[in-house]
Motif scaffolding. Structure first.
Motif, PDB file in Angstrom:
ATOM      1  N   PRO A 170      72.646  33.258  40.771  1.00  0.00           N
ATOM      2  CA  PRO A 170      71.923  32.372  41.696  1.00  0.00           C
ATOM      3  C   PRO A 170      72.798  31.879  42.842  1.00  0.00           C
ATOM      4  CG  PRO A 170      71.392  31.816  39.437  1.00  0.00           C
ATOM      5  CD  PRO A 170      72.534  32.787  39.378  1.00  0.00           C
ATOM      6  N   GLY A 171      74.087  31.615  42.562  1.00  0.00           N
ATOM      7  CA  GLY A 171      74.979  31.172  43.624  1.00  0.00           C
ATOM      8  C   GLY A 171      75.156  32.232  44.696  1.00  0.00           C
ATOM      9  N   LYS A 172      75.279  33.490  44.265  1.00  0.00           N
ATOM     10  CA  LYS A 172      75.404  34.584  45.227  1.00  0.00           C
ATOM     11  C   LYS A 172      74.112  34.766  46.014  1.00  0.00           C
ATOM     12  CE  LYS A 172      78.773  37.218  42.475  1.00  0.00           C
ATOM     13  NZ  LYS A 172      79.030  38.497  41.780  1.00  0.00           N
ATOM     14  N   PHE A 173      72.982  34.694  45.313  1.00  0.00           N
ATOM     15  CA  PHE A 173      71.690  34.824  45.986  1.00  0.00           C
ATOM     16  C   PHE A 173      71.501  33.727  47.024  1.00  0.00           C
ATOM     17  CE2 PHE A 173      69.790  37.458  42.425  1.00  0.00           C
ATOM     18  CZ  PHE A 173      69.522  38.552  43.239  1.00  0.00           C
ATOM     19  N   LEU A 174      71.970  32.524  46.705  1.00  0.00           N
ATOM     20  CA  LEU A 174      71.782  31.392  47.605  1.00  0.00           C
ATOM     21  C   LEU A 174      72.485  31.624  48.937  1.00  0.00           C
ATOM     22  CD1 LEU A 174      70.823  28.528  48.220  1.00  0.00           C
ATOM     23  CD2 LEU A 174      72.845  27.663  47.023  1.00  0.00           C
ATOM     24  N   ILE A 175      73.760  31.966  48.891  1.00  0.00           N
ATOM     25  CA  ILE A 175      74.516  32.176  50.125  1.00  0.00           C
ATOM     26  C   ILE A 175      74.001  33.398  50.879  1.00  0.00           C
ATOM     27  CG2 ILE A 175      76.788  32.768  51.050  1.00  0.00           C
ATOM     28  CD1 ILE A 175      78.010  31.020  48.898  1.00  0.00           C
ATOM     29  N   LYS A 176      73.742  34.468  50.150  1.00  0.00           N
ATOM     30  CA  LYS A 176      73.224  35.672  50.799  1.00  0.00           C
ATOM     31  C   LYS A 176      71.868  35.403  51.438  1.00  0.00           C
ATOM     32  CE  LYS A 176      71.829  40.456  49.904  1.00  0.00           C
ATOM     33  NZ  LYS A 176      71.701  41.533  48.884  1.00  0.00           N
ATOM     34  N   GLY A 177      70.990  34.700  50.705  1.00  0.00           N
ATOM     35  CA  GLY A 177      69.655  34.431  51.222  1.00  0.00           C
ATOM     36  C   GLY A 177      69.667  33.559  52.458  1.00  0.00           C
ATOM     37  N   VAL A 178      70.451  32.483  52.430  1.00  0.00           N
ATOM     38  CA  VAL A 178      70.521  31.597  53.600  1.00  0.00           C
ATOM     39  C   VAL A 178      71.083  32.353  54.799  1.00  0.00           C
ATOM     40  CG1 VAL A 178      71.618  29.539  54.556  1.00  0.00           C
ATOM     41  CG2 VAL A 178      70.692  29.481  52.237  1.00  0.00           C
ATOM     42  N   ASP A 229      60.318  41.518  54.313  1.00  0.00           N
ATOM     43  CA  ASP A 229      61.093  41.010  53.177  1.00  0.00           C
ATOM     44  C   ASP A 229      61.406  39.520  53.290  1.00  0.00           C
ATOM     45  OD1 ASP A 229      61.161  43.512  52.023  1.00  0.00           O
ATOM     46  OD2 ASP A 229      63.083  44.063  52.943  1.00  0.00           O
ATOM     47  N   ILE A 230      61.149  38.928  54.445  1.00  0.00           N
ATOM     48  CA  ILE A 230      61.554  37.536  54.674  1.00  0.00           C
ATOM     49  C   ILE A 230      60.903  36.560  53.690  1.00  0.00           C
ATOM     50  CG2 ILE A 230      61.445  35.624  56.325  1.00  0.00           C
ATOM     51  CD1 ILE A 230      61.968  37.621  58.546  1.00  0.00           C
ATOM     52  N   PRO A 231      59.574  36.609  53.453  1.00  0.00           N
ATOM     53  CA  PRO A 231      58.985  35.667  52.487  1.00  0.00           C
ATOM     54  C   PRO A 231      59.580  35.794  51.085  1.00  0.00           C
ATOM     55  CG  PRO A 231      57.274  36.653  53.842  1.00  0.00           C
ATOM     56  CD  PRO A 231      58.529  37.415  54.128  1.00  0.00           C
ATOM     57  N   ARG A 232      59.840  37.026  50.652  1.00  0.00           N
ATOM     58  CA  ARG A 232      60.427  37.218  49.320  1.00  0.00           C
ATOM     59  C   ARG A 232      61.840  36.640  49.263  1.00  0.00           C
ATOM     60  NH1 ARG A 232      64.056  40.656  47.762  1.00  0.00           N
ATOM     61  NH2 ARG A 232      63.800  41.957  49.627  1.00  0.00           N
ATOM     62  N   ILE A 233      62.641  36.911  50.282  1.00  0.00           N
ATOM     63  CA  ILE A 233      64.007  36.383  50.318  1.00  0.00           C
ATOM     64  C   ILE A 233      63.985  34.858  50.363  1.00  0.00           C
ATOM     65  CG2 ILE A 233      66.110  36.251  51.721  1.00  0.00           C
ATOM     66  CD1 ILE A 233      65.584  39.136  52.579  1.00  0.00           C
ATOM     67  N   ALA A 269      60.483  29.911  56.382  1.00  0.00           N
ATOM     68  CA  ALA A 269      60.509  31.368  56.239  1.00  0.00           C
ATOM     69  C   ALA A 269      59.409  31.873  55.314  1.00  0.00           C
ATOM     70  CB  ALA A 269      61.873  31.818  55.726  1.00  0.00           C
ATOM     71  N   GLY A 270      58.639  30.945  54.720  1.00  0.00           N
ATOM     72  CA  GLY A 270      57.500  31.376  53.915  1.00  0.00           C
ATOM     73  C   GLY A 270      57.548  31.037  52.447  1.00  0.00           C
ATOM     74  N   ALA A 271      58.551  30.278  51.988  1.00  0.00           N
ATOM     75  CA  ALA A 271      58.650  29.935  50.568  1.00  0.00           C
ATOM     76  C   ALA A 271      57.741  28.764  50.218  1.00  0.00           C
ATOM     77  CB  ALA A 271      60.096  29.596  50.204  1.00  0.00           C
ATOM     78  N   GLN A 272      57.345  28.711  48.952  1.00  0.00           N
ATOM     79  CA  GLN A 272      56.568  27.587  48.450  1.00  0.00           C
ATOM     80  C   GLN A 272      57.504  26.419  48.152  1.00  0.00           C
ATOM     81  OE1 GLN A 272      53.130  27.480  48.156  1.00  0.00           O
ATOM     82  NE2 GLN A 272      53.235  29.441  49.238  1.00  0.00           N
ATOM     83  N   VAL A 273      57.105  25.226  48.556  1.00  0.00           N
ATOM     84  CA  VAL A 273      57.947  24.047  48.360  1.00  0.00           C
ATOM     85  C   VAL A 273      57.752  23.504  46.947  1.00  0.00           C
ATOM     86  CG1 VAL A 273      58.456  21.706  49.149  1.00  0.00           C
ATOM     87  CG2 VAL A 273      57.803  23.467  50.803  1.00  0.00           C
ATOM     88  N   PRO A 274      58.825  23.339  46.171  1.00  0.00           N
ATOM     89  CA  PRO A 274      58.698  22.737  44.836  1.00  0.00           C
ATOM     90  C   PRO A 274      58.140  21.319  44.931  1.00  0.00           C
ATOM     91  CG  PRO A 274      60.823  23.830  45.079  1.00  0.00           C
ATOM     92  CD  PRO A 274      60.197  23.808  46.437  1.00  0.00           C
ATOM     93  N   ASP A 275      57.401  20.915  43.921  1.00  0.00           N
ATOM     94  CA  ASP A 275      56.734  19.611  43.937  1.00  0.00           C
ATOM     95  C   ASP A 275      57.716  18.459  44.105  1.00  0.00           C
ATOM     96  OD1 ASP A 275      54.290  20.820  43.653  1.00  0.00           O
ATOM     97  OD2 ASP A 275      54.205  20.574  41.476  1.00  0.00           O
ATOM     98  N   ARG A 276      58.937  18.602  43.608  1.00  0.00           N
ATOM     99  CA  ARG A 276      59.877  17.485  43.645  1.00  0.00           C
ATOM    100  C   ARG A 276      60.276  17.099  45.071  1.00  0.00           C
ATOM    101  NH1 ARG A 276      63.084  21.592  41.600  1.00  0.00           N
ATOM    102  NH2 ARG A 276      62.734  20.812  39.509  1.00  0.00           N
ATOM    103  N   TYR A 277      60.123  18.025  46.013  1.00  0.00           N
ATOM    104  CA  TYR A 277      60.521  17.726  47.391  1.00  0.00           C
ATOM    105  C   TYR A 277      59.361  17.243  48.259  1.00  0.00           C
ATOM    106  CZ  TYR A 277      64.608  20.423  45.967  1.00  0.00           C
ATOM    107  OH  TYR A 277      65.709  20.878  45.300  1.00  0.00           O
TER     108      TYR A 277
END
Length: 269
Positions: free
Chosen positions: A6-14, A167-171, A241-249
């Motif tokens: 997840p840490g790698k995905f986070l930096i790569k995704g951003v 691919d942007i919404p998925r990323i 970029a198209g992601a769903q916002v988690p309820d906590r935010y």
């Protein structure tokens, strides 16, 4: 090792999303804004803000404005040898989240860490029994600088090319999920080390920004400031970029508030 991917995905995704989602930072203060242009809210506290009537001086931002780089010295034994001013260059500085994971139990050969089999005894904040002493490996600066590169934001925009538009919404969603996981995992790391709940903002700051409902609309204005919400910078980037916002935010983003027109704002109690 569950922290790693997840840490790698986070930096790569951003890094990938920032090729598409514009980010601005104030050259005079720490304000960051995610939109096509900087906002017009007069809340700059920089040294020359008075000359600009507290308006921000916007420049193009980078991944470091979204994922604030926080580094920490790597310690073989957190309860062992103290780092002195004159010996500070003998120790590696690595991302604080990586050091947190190492001290919480993740093993990285290049960054050894002492694993105790007996608990440390303390009275208040004073350590009375360290569980025995163990000679630290020498030299202390053992790490390979390339090892934590996947967790470093340095030149990340060059390491990760722009994504395909489809691919942007998925990323964005994968990055949002990775951010949530790393925040939660960092909190678990603090609890396992300290035995009590502590904030993780010191090692993984959320860097909250104004939430922009319409990134292509007019810039945010001071007159409507009380109607705007905020969100962690990563969440704002992923949402745009198209992601769903988690309820906590959602409460802090004030998604249930209708933003009036400027002339209507004066009529709102």
């Amino acid at each position: 090792m569950r922290y790693w991917m997840p840490g790698k995905f986070l930096i790569k995704g951003v890094a990938q999303l920032l090729h598409t989602i514009p980010v601005y930072g104030c050259s005079e203060c720490s304000e960051v804004h995610v939109a096509l242009e900087g906002h017009q809210i007069k809340d700059c506290l920089g040294p020359t803000s008075r000359d600009r009537h507290s308006l921000h001086s916007w420049v193009r931002g980078s991944i470091d404005d979204i994922l604030v780089p926080i580094e920490s010295y790597h310690l073989y034994d957190p309860f062992g040898r103290r780092i002195k001013h004159e010996t500070r260059f003998e120790y590696d500085r690595i991302p604080a989240v990586v050091e947190l994971c190492i001290q919480a139990g993740v093993d990285i050969p290049e960054y050894p860490s002492r694993r105790r089999m007996k608990p440390i005894r303390m009275i208040g904040k004073k350590v009375i029994d360290r569980g025995g002493f163990l000679e630290e490996p020498k030299p202390w600066r053992l790490g390979n600088p390339s090892t934590p590169v996947d967790f470093d934001t340095y030149r990340a925009n060059e390491r990760f090319p722009p994504p395909l538009s489809e691919d942007i919404p998925r990323i964005a969603q994968e990055t949002m999920d990775a951010y949530d996981f790393v925040r939660s995992a960092s909190m678990e790391g603090w609890k396992s080390m300290a035995g009590k709940m502590q904030f993780v903002d010191e090692v993984f700051p959320p860097n909250c920004v104004w939430h922009v409902r319409d990134p292509r609309g007019p810039p945010l204005r001071s007159a409507l400031k009380r109607f705007y919400g905020k969100a962690p910078a990563v969440v704002e980037v992923c949402m745009q970029a198209g992601a769903q916002v988690p309820d906590r935010y959602k409460p802090m983003m004030r998604l249930d508030i209708i933003v009036p027109e400027s002339d209507e704002a004066k009529l709102v109690a």
